[in-house]
Write a protein that holds these residues in place. Structure first.
Motif, short mmCIF file in Angstrom:
data_model
loop_
_atom_site.label_atom_id
_atom_site.label_comp_id
_atom_site.label_asym_id
_atom_site.label_seq_id
_atom_site.Cartn_x
_atom_site.Cartn_y
_atom_site.Cartn_z
N ARG A 1 7.54 -0.37 -18.27
CA ARG A 1 6.90 -0.33 -16.86
C ARG A 1 7.95 -0.21 -15.85
NH1 ARG A 1 2.93 -5.27 -17.52
NH2 ARG A 1 1.25 -4.04 -18.24
N GLY A 2 9.10 0.35 -16.18
CA GLY A 2 10.31 0.45 -15.43
C GLY A 2 11.37 -0.66 -15.01
N ARG B 1 0.78 -1.19 0.13
CA ARG B 1 0.00 -0.01 -0.13
C ARG B 1 0.66 1.31 -0.06
NH1 ARG B 1 -3.51 -2.97 3.20
NH2 ARG B 1 -2.53 -2.51 5.14
N GLY B 2 2.22 1.12 0.47
CA GLY B 2 2.84 2.27 0.69
C GLY B 2 3.89 2.53 -0.40
N THR B 3 3.76 1.70 -1.50
CA THR B 3 4.78 1.79 -2.63
C THR B 3 3.83 2.11 -3.88
OG1 THR B 3 6.05 0.19 -1.08
CG2 THR B 3 6.95 0.70 -3.06
N SER B 4 4.78 2.64 -4.81
CA SER B 4 4.45 2.97 -6.09
C SER B 4 4.07 1.35 -6.84
CB SER B 4 5.31 3.76 -6.99
OG SER B 4 5.10 3.06 -8.32
N ARG B 5 3.10 1.25 -7.67
CA ARG B 5 3.01 -0.14 -8.15
C ARG B 5 4.36 -0.60 -9.10
NH1 ARG B 5 -1.17 -0.33 -11.80
NH2 ARG B 5 -0.60 2.16 -12.10
N PHE B 6 5.10 0.44 -9.43
CA PHE B 6 5.98 0.27 -10.35
C PHE B 6 7.31 -0.43 -9.79
CE2 PHE B 6 3.27 2.98 -12.52
CZ PHE B 6 3.01 2.53 -13.88
N ASN B 7 7.25 -0.24 -8.41
CA ASN B 7 8.42 -0.56 -7.73
C ASN B 7 8.35 -2.14 -6.83
OD1 ASN B 7 9.86 1.83 -8.29
ND2 ASN B 7 9.38 2.85 -6.56
#
Lengths: 652, 371
Positions: A234-235, A126-132
């Motif tokens: 997507r990184g 929940r606390g992190t970007s979906r890309f990370n």
């Protein structure tokens, strides 16, 4: 001041109108500028839209920092004391996963997943970007990592991330000397920033916190590298375009001898105490052990607060490095030094004799300063005073020398000063003087204070390392090298560079022959029947000289709370012993201190005997020029992580 | 007392807040938090810190709003003198951070005296100019300029170009609103253009010149300072008319955009919300500035009018300079997007300014009220 020359008649209505006019003009200006901004946005987002969209899609090149491999630490024979071991983490990138619940369930069938892993994962998600990437499980076993890797094609978005973590294979044996690394905290960060090293630590996660790891952080760390990588939309890294390799840190080769160190550990088992063994030629440190110790690996992955509290509150104080931070009364181990001073100041000669009735009195004062031997040693000269450790002889001599003379000369043996050892955890302990007592206790110095100094007690404290060092200075007839753990460095290119010794001005006597007198007395202590350590060194295959010591208790645990049950034990005497061998050309100096075990001759001397026996039985030539060792270290430099994608810690 | 002429005070007036202005400010802050959430990659710690700061800023605004404007009138000179003194102190023994000397360490905490000057300068100028009938005489205008230039040059020397620009404009706005004659304005513009080359060759630091050069041609320094501008223009441009959607801006999510949650947050906003979003944001800013100017026009005294007007126009300078810089219209100057960017002391100062404006709108003297 601006004095009002005439009363101005204000026309409030006119002023208000004027303001309204000006404000309106300003608002028109505001509108115009807003329109300008909007026009610029229109140009970017509508007219040049497709151009920028293409550029955004093609924006694929990123620069990542690559952490250097930390230098390894080995003992004098190439045995590795600190290594880098791969640790596997299982990470998931949410963006690439269709159904997270299904994925977690499938992974759970392959490896052991606990509820708390999943819980923490969902919270972190929940606390992190979906890309990370988010870590699902840390420290996978090699088997688990292998299982996931085999099935990886079935799980898009799942990565096995391998990072190198410091590992100390001998756990608690070397903690006080080698130290440990742990996670870089905000304080470290601030320090790195102040030293302008932030860029070099961009991808580094851990930093030296104790011992050699801290002292030689700069040598061990190495130089950060960079790689330019291509990422997908997507990184994710698809390929590496360019790599500027990081430069690994220097490998450190120590004077330390693992076998002797392990032996010291065994010998001290069950006791509080410390053993220091020095190479008498250079004061390189063969052994630096403090008992009890603790496992350095605990700190590398972040020690739990429960474990840490246990270490912190233990009444045996394992966190203290007794060898360099323990303040012990040096007791009779310094009698040879005092005697040497007496000879050199011509207060006594080798032939001077005095009668010891078993006590000493200052003229005109009733108080009797007692000898350890109730009815005294009879007629005593300097040899007998050292052999039998006669107290009375030294009460008298100390008083005649005076505290300031003693203090000044004992500094030259290293007492009351930091030794220059290459770890930061060191105290200079106390070599008292009149000035010191005035400053510290706001009291004048009394004659009685000097009397205790004569037998290495009273205000005088020293660390085991200082005691060993002072013995080495004596054995080498005044030559003073700073004790060091580091012997040599191996550069990343494999070349080995020796670290030169650091000497301090030697102690020069008015008459050189006094050295021999004192060394002979110490020889007798171990090899003449009346010597206090005769029994311990009977039938040794080498000839050693030394001195025993027994200190009434002022232990380092002075400020600790006493456990009622333990009081008796903790008021027992500390046993001390110092020795060097061979006498003619000393190779090795040993200092042993054991807390609350009783007398030095029966407790500490046998321990030193075992260490010396081992040394002379297994004597090896100093190893770090050997081709064999170079091969060992070179091979340990790169640790391969086979079959896995990532191999280095990276950060943007 | 049943004075029928007396305005009936409602709840908001009693706590000295202007509801329309407050609503707009809260809207802006909410928008800011949403964009920071996206720019920070969902880092909740960042959000909590920003919310704490916003809460503190609102409290500051509330407190300041309770103070009657006459108070500032009385304390204008001491406040200004104190501020100038601290600026000199910063130059003499200030703390150097990030290559500039802006911070004064007062034991407990470090702070930037230049923040105080953002309010002290307009208060001082408004007080000085409103002492005599308006428009101001040539002599007073001259003294006014000296009062503005002193702190401006002290701050420019730190060097902090962004802040000195803001402070200079806050003072000049007072003079303009007070009715500065157009002749002088024309003269000033001419003088300034003449001054530009002198500034370029003798005053500006190398890095400031570099910023201007980079602004003129970002492509010449693609990986250095030009990188910011190029990446931010790509972010804005690729947002298109309707944007990529919240949390979906690739430029920001893939971390190509530097200073995402601070100075360059507008680029994140523009990428994710597109031209429509920009339209909305600019409208919101226009509404705030407009509402503030209305309050200024309704104020009863020259001092309060000038002060409120200057504060609002300076607020707009923030907006214009930041968005102008991020979209490549102006060179890069370190000015945050007010109430949207993550962070710092400047937000507290801004909200204190809004507190003053609200005080001006609600502390009205009854005497003048019965028209």
């Amino acid at each position: 001041m601006w004095v009002k020359r005439r009363v101005a008649i204000r026309d409030h209505a006119a002023e208000a109108n004027l303001f309204t006019r000006r404000a309106s003009i300003a608002l028109v200006g505001v509108l115009f500028l807003l329109f300008l901004l909007l026009y610029k946005a229109y140009k970017l987002q509508v007219e040049q839209f497709s151009d920028f969209q293409t550029q955004a899609d093609g924006n694929r090149i990123k620069v990542q920092a690559v952490a250097p491999n930390r230098g390894l630490i080995s003992d004098r024979n190439g045995k590795l004391l600190a290594v880098n071991k791969p640790v596997y983490n299982l990470d998931i990138i949410a963006e690439e996963v269709d159904d997270m619940d299904v994925l977690i369930e499938e992974i759970g069938q392959l490896i052991n997943l606990e509820e708390r892993h999943i819980k923490r994962f969902r919270r972190d998600l929940r606390g992190t970007s979906r890309f990370n990437p988010v870590t699902l499980k840390t420290r996978l076993s090699e088997q688990e990592a292998a299982v996931i890797s085999v099935h990886q094609h079935k799980f898009p978005g799942v990565i096995i991330d391998a990072v190198l973590k410091r590992n100390y294979p001998y756990q608690e044996t070397l903690t006080h000397a080698v130290g440990y690394v742990a996670k870089i905290n905000p304080k470290d960060k601030a320090k790195l920033e102040a030293e302008e090293k932030t860029a070099n630590y961009k991808a580094t996660k851990d930093i030296g916190k104790l011992g050699l790891e801290r002292y030689y952080e700069e040598l061990l760390h190495g130089q950060v590298g960079y790689r330019r990588v291509e990422v997908n939309n997507r990184g994710r890294v698809i390929r590496e375009l360019e790599m500027e390799e990081p430069i690994p840190g220097e490998n450190l080769i120590l004077h330390l001898d693992l076998e002797l160190q392990q032996m010291a550990q065994q010998l001290l088992e069950g006791h509080r105490g410390s053993i220091v063994v020095l190479d008498a030629q250079s004061n390189g440190i063969f052994t630096l052990y403090s008992n009890p110790s603790y496992d350095a690996n605990l700190f590398v992955h972040g020690i739990s607060s429960k474990n840490y509290r246990a270490l912190l509150n233990s009444k045996d104080k394992p966190l203290i490095n007794r060898a360099t931070q323990g303040r012990y009364a040096p007791a009779s181990t310094v009698k040879p030094h005092i005697a040497l001073l007496g000879l050199d100041e011509q207060l006594v000669t080798a032939e001077t004799r005095m009668r010891d009735p078993g006590f000493y009195q200052i003229k005109g004062i009733d108080h009797k300063y007692r000898d350890w031997k109730k009815y005294g040693h009879g007629w005593v000269d300097v040899y007998k005073a050292i052999e039998e450790s006669c107290d009375t002889y030294f009460y008298d001599l100390a008083l005649r020398l005076g505290i300031d003379k003693i203090s000044e000369k004992m500094n030259r043996f290293g007492f009351g000063e930091q030794t220059g050892i290459d770890i930061f955890e060191e105290t200079g302990a106390v070599m008292p003087s009149q000035g010191w007592k005035r400053a510290r206790w706001r009291q004048p110095w009394y004659a009685g204070d000097t009397i205790s100094i004569g037998i290495g007690q009273g205000y005088w404290t020293a660390t085991p390392l200082q005691i060993a060092l002072s013995t080495s200075v004596l054995a080498n007839r005044g030559q003073f090298f700073e004790p060091k753990l580091l012997a040599a460095m191996q550069h990343p290119n494999g070349e080995i560079e020796r670290v030169p010794e650091q000497d301090r001005p030697p102690l020069v006597l008015k008459d050189d022959s006094h050295w021999q007198t004192i060394i002979d007395a110490m020889d007798n202590t171990l090899n003449k029947e009346n010597g206090t350590a005769y029994k311990a060194f009977k039938d040794a295959k080498y000839r050693a000289a030394g001195k025993t010591g027994t200190a009434q208790i002022i232990s380092i645990a002075q400020d600790a709370e006493y456990d009622a049950d333990a009081i008796d034990e903790r008021f027992r005497d500390n046993a001390l012993f110092v020795a060097f061998a061979p006498i003619e050309k000393p190779e090795i100096v040993v200092a042993v201190i054991m807390e609350n075990v009783g007398g030095g001759s029966s407790n500490a001397a046998p321990v030193a005997r075992k260490l010396m026996d081992h040394y002379f039985d297994h004597k090896k030539p100093s190893a770090f020029h050997q081709a064999d060792m170079e091969y060992k270290l070179a091979n340990n430099k790169d640790i391969e992580i086979e079959g896995l994608l990532t191999s280095q810690v990276t950060a943007d | 007392m049943d004075n029928p002429e007396r305005e009936r005070k409602n709840f908001w007036q009693r706590i000295h807040l202007d509801l329309p202005l407050l609503t707009a400010l809260l809207c802006l802050m909410g928008l800011g938090v949403a964009v920071i959430y996206s720019a920070g990659g969902g880092d909740t710690g960042l959000i909590i810190r920003q919310l704490t700061r916003l809460g503190l800023a609102i409290v500051v605004m509330l407190v300041v709003a309770q103070i009657p404007p006459a108070f500032y009138q009385r304390w204008a000179v001491p406040l200004f003198a104190l501020g100038c003194g601290m600026l000199v102190a910063v130059l003499l023994f200030g703390h150097v951070g990030k290559g500039a000397q802006r911070w004064l360490d007062i034991g407990v905490t470090k702070f930037q005296p230049s923040e105080i000057m953002k309010l002290a300068v307009p208060i001082m100028l408004a007080w000085f100019i409103s002492r005599k009938p308006l428009p101001p005489t040539f002599r007073d205008v001259f003294i006014g300029f000296v009062l503005v230039l002193t702190p401006t040059l002290l701050i420019a020397k730190q060097p902090d170009l962004g802040t000195s620009l803001l402070i200079a404009s806050s003072g000049i706005f007072v003079l303009f609103l007070a009715g500065l004659s157009w002749k002088i304005i024309g003269g000033m513009v001419l003088a300034f253009s003449a001054f530009l080359p002198i500034m370029w060759f003798f005053i500006m630091h190398a890095y400031q010149k570099q910023r201007v050069l980079t602004f003129l041609d970002p492509q010449q320094d693609k990986l250095g300072s030009g990188y910011h501008i190029i990446q931010s223009q790509i972010a804005i441009g690729s947002g298109g008319v309707s944007g990529k959607g919240w949390l979906n801006g690739t430029q920001s999510q893939l971390e190509f955009l530097p200073e995402r949650h601070t100075d360059f947050i507008f680029a994140v906003f523009a990428e994710e919300f597109g031209l429509f979003g920009i339209l909305f944001l600019l409208a919101l800013y226009l509404y705030i500035v407009g509402r503030g100017m209305v309050i200024a026009m309704r104020a009863q005294e020259a001092f309060t009018r000038l002060l409120a007007g200057s504060i609002m126009l300076t607020f707009f300078v923030y907006v214009f300079v930041n968005i102008g810089m991020v979209s490549g219209l102006l060179p890069v100057v370190g000015v945050p997007l007010p109430l949207v960017s993550y962070g710092g002391t400047s937000m507290l100062t801004l909200m204190a300014g809004f507190g003053i404006v609200m005080a001006i709108s609600t502390h009205r003297r009854l005497l003048h009220n019965n028209r």
